[in-house]
Enzyme design. Structure first.
Site, PDB file in Angstrom:
ATOM      1  N   ASP A   1      -0.165  19.027  27.945  1.00 23.89           N
ATOM      2  CA  ASP A   1       0.959  19.202  27.028  1.00 23.89           C
ATOM      3  C   ASP A   1       1.512  17.827  26.658  1.00 23.89           C
ATOM      4  O   ASP A   1       1.957  17.069  27.529  1.00 23.89           O
ATOM      5  CB  ASP A   1       2.041  20.051  27.696  1.00 23.89           C
ATOM      6  CG  ASP A   1       3.235  20.289  26.787  1.00 23.89           C
ATOM      7  OD1 ASP A   1       3.040  20.866  25.707  1.00 23.89           O
ATOM      8  OD2 ASP A   1       4.345  19.873  27.148  1.00 23.89           O
TER       9      ASP A   1
ATOM     10  N   THR B   1       3.201  19.092  19.872  1.00 24.61           N
ATOM     11  CA  THR B   1       3.744  17.790  20.261  1.00 24.61           C
ATOM     12  C   THR B   1       2.684  16.694  20.188  1.00 24.61           C
ATOM     13  O   THR B   1       2.973  15.564  19.780  1.00 24.61           O
ATOM     14  CB  THR B   1       4.321  17.856  21.681  1.00 24.61           C
ATOM     15  OG1 THR B   1       3.358  18.443  22.550  1.00 24.61           O
ATOM     16  CG2 THR B   1       5.575  18.695  21.706  1.00 24.61           C
ATOM     17  N   THR B   2       1.455  17.023  20.585  1.00 24.56           N
ATOM     18  CA  THR B   2       0.376  16.020  20.542  1.00 24.56           C
ATOM     19  C   THR B   2       0.047  15.657  19.100  1.00 24.56           C
ATOM     20  O   THR B   2      -0.133  14.482  18.762  1.00 24.56           O
ATOM     21  CB  THR B   2      -0.868  16.558  21.265  1.00 24.56           C
ATOM     22  OG1 THR B   2      -0.506  17.003  22.571  1.00 24.56           O
ATOM     23  CG2 THR B   2      -1.932  15.488  21.382  1.00 24.56           C
TER      24      THR B   2
ATOM     25  N   ASP C   1       5.279  27.506  25.658  1.00 24.05           N
ATOM     26  CA  ASP C   1       4.818  27.132  24.314  1.00 24.05           C
ATOM     27  C   ASP C   1       4.501  28.370  23.486  1.00 24.05           C
ATOM     28  O   ASP C   1       4.865  28.455  22.306  1.00 24.05           O
ATOM     29  CB  ASP C   1       3.569  26.244  24.402  1.00 24.05           C
ATOM     30  CG  ASP C   1       3.911  24.818  24.815  1.00 24.05           C
ATOM     31  OD1 ASP C   1       5.109  24.541  25.020  1.00 24.05           O
ATOM     32  OD2 ASP C   1       2.994  23.987  24.940  1.00 24.05           O
TER      33      ASP C   1
END
Length: 556
Positions: A59, A92-93, A396
């Protein structure tokens, strides 16, 4: 660094190309750290802190949060990942990789003597057009696809996680949990608060033995086995203070001449807490939850009154319980006049509060809360690392389902959106007559980093797949008979392109839009920097310091 001047800036100063190069190097190093964890075939990171605690995750927000980042430009990306995690919960990545790529390509333009202000205006234009194109051409209303699209969106979110093999099982659980906490606010807006879903972890058994519980599960047990295990029509008191013998404040001295007087003091200490309990009991409460302890002396009193008491609850749990049951979380019984009181309107209400066996542990379940609905997910796993990563994965998925339901729009995943927007912006750039054309073209080129990274992480031919993907999207935008090709994305398992809407690889449209906006703003904020001043710690005895000069009267 200048010396000899009273008003000089005491520190190290960098400006121009040097500071821009350092910022880009720092940002790219952060992006390269998380780049290999993108996508369903992404790899995990093992992070060990100074105490030896191990975290295994892929994550992006968790990885960056645990890294000790010192460079100020790199910290912008860490904050960017946190913002994406708070707003959307997923992606997020992607947002970090995209921001770094935008900055790297902007640097190439700066080297060609294009002013940063021109690049910034071009990036803003490109981001605005990209978000508009996504909303108008690359999104579908949820109503057309029904409940299945919610499950598919959750599955897509979990495909890169540790529970990918059981993604369908957990996706269905996540959708049920989010739908069960539906509520309407004062403005008649339908909301699905993820905070009303409590996720608990329990060791043992396999991941598929996880279960969804209707009601709020509290990881505590009743304070005494003599208390009732089930309370119907529960009236719940939530308090945040100790129910133990009252002690005199530190430093207070009482001189006692007679032994009888000492016993009276002890008796009064006991009575002070008993009076508080009597106020709570007289209000009609039959369930008592506290974040602190309960003395055995008062447990006896509560047993006699037939009240279920639970001690050592976490404050976060009690805040949630107070919200869903309509109770008030009180840190004191004192009112504005200095008197102590506890009224019936401070109580929360639920159909039932019961202690039950769930898996291998006993939990307190609050069912049928009157103010707002709630649900709980009990995760089972082999060890701490697996349970922690499962919790992050499920969180998530819950956030993705919430965003899909609240926004009502869905988009294809697998690099379809990035490839489609990239082709569109290239055409837009060719029609611009100003220098913004160069910045828009670089923005378009930057977007291809997402499908390219997905392919590389899956050990596929990135150049071949990206060429095919762009060709299909070019056809969809030039030939109306090929319009269906705009849903084309990557199938990373087979290493081919496919219709990702039909395949069920879906993501919330708002997640893509926010990703583009956040990445653009982060890149622009770093691109604006043309000087870096690192101030030295102030030396009070330094005769050249401003404060010392003022103190000694040199500045009048």
């Amino acid at each position: 660094m200048q010396q000899g001047s009273i008003l000089a800036v005491e520190g190290e100063r960098e400006s121009g190309d040097a500071v821009r190069k350092n910022n880009i190097t720092a940002v790219m190093s952060i992006a390269n750290t998380v780049k290999t964890s993108l996508g369903p075939e992404g790899l995990d990171k093992m992070l060990v802190d100074e105490l030896g605690d191990v975290t295994i995750t892929n994550d992006g927000a968790t990885i960056l949060k645990l890294l000790e980042v010192e460079h100020p430009a790199a910290k912008v990306l860490v904050e960017l990942a946190e913002l994406q995690d708070q707003e959307i919960g997923d992606g997020t990545t992607s947002v970090v990789i995209l921001a770094a790529e935008l900055l790297k390509n902007a640097s190439e333009l700066v080297k060609c003597k294009i002013h940063p202000t021109t690049i910034i205006s071009g990036y803003r234009l490109a981001c605005q057009e990209a978000c508009k194109y996504i909303n108008e051409h690359l999104s579908l209303p949820v109503e057309e696809l029904g409940r299945e699209c919610l499950v598919n969106a959750a599955v897509t979110s979990m495909h890169s996680k540790i529970i990918a093999d059981d993604a369908l099982f957990f996706a269905d659980m996540a959708v049920e949990a989010v739908l069960s906490v539906k509520r309407t606010n004062s403005k008649d807006q339908v909301k699905y608060p993820v905070s009303a879903i409590n996720v608990l972890k329990s060791h043992g058994k396999r991941a598929k033995d996880s279960l969804l519980v209707k009601g709020y599960a509290l990881n505590c047990t009743i304070a005494s086995e003599a208390m009732p295990h089930v309370v119907k029509d529960a009236k719940i008191a939530c308090i945040d203070f100790n129910l133990q013998k009252q002690k005199m404040a530190f430093g207070v001295q009482v001189l006692v001449n007679e032994p009888e007087e000492l016993e009276k003091i002890r008796q009064r200490e006991i009575e002070m807490t008993t009076e508080k309990l009597k106020l709570i009991v007289s209000s009609g409460a039959n369930v008592l939850l506290t974040t602190k302890g309960i003395d055995d002396l008062y447990l006896k009193y509560l047993n006699k009154e037939g009240i279920m008491a639970v001690r050592r609850c976490t404050k976060e749990d009690l805040k949630r319980i107070a919200r869903i049951t309509g109770a008030e979380l009180l840190s004191s019984l004192a009112d504005l006049d200095g008197n102590e009181k506890f009224d019936a309107h401070m109580l929360g209400h639920a159909e039932e509060v019961a202690q039950e066996w769930v898996g291998d542990n006993q939990l307190i379940l609050i069912k049928g809360s009157k103010a707002h609905p709630s649900s709980s997910i009990i995760l089972r796993g082999a060890n701490d690392f697996m349970c922690d990563e499962m919790e992050r994965s499920v969180h998530d998925a819950l956030c993705v389902v919430k965003r899909v339901l609240e926004s009502g729009m869905i988009s294809p995943g697998g690099g379809a959106v990035e490839a489609g927007v990239s082709v569109y912006l290239e055409k837009l750039a060719s029609r611009l007559e100003s220098r913004n054309q160069l910045a828009v073209a670089e923005f378009a080129r930057s977007l291809t980093v997402i499908p390219k990274t997905l392919a590389v992480n899956a050990a596929k031919d990135a150049i071949d797949l990206l060429a095919k993907l762009r060709a299909f999207h070019h056809l969809s935008q030039t030939d109306n008979s090929k319009l269906h090709l705009k849903w084309t994305g990557l199938d990373l398992a087979a290493g081919v392109t496919r219709d990702n809407v039909e395949a069920g690889v879906l993501e919330p449209t708002i997640g893509k839009v926010k990703c583009f906006k956040f990445a653009t703003e982060a890149a622009i904020s770093i691109l604006r920097i043309d000087e870096h001043v690192r101030l030295q710690p102030e030396n009070k005895k330094d005769p050249h310091s401003y404060q010392e000069a003022y103190r000694t009267g040199q500045l009048g």
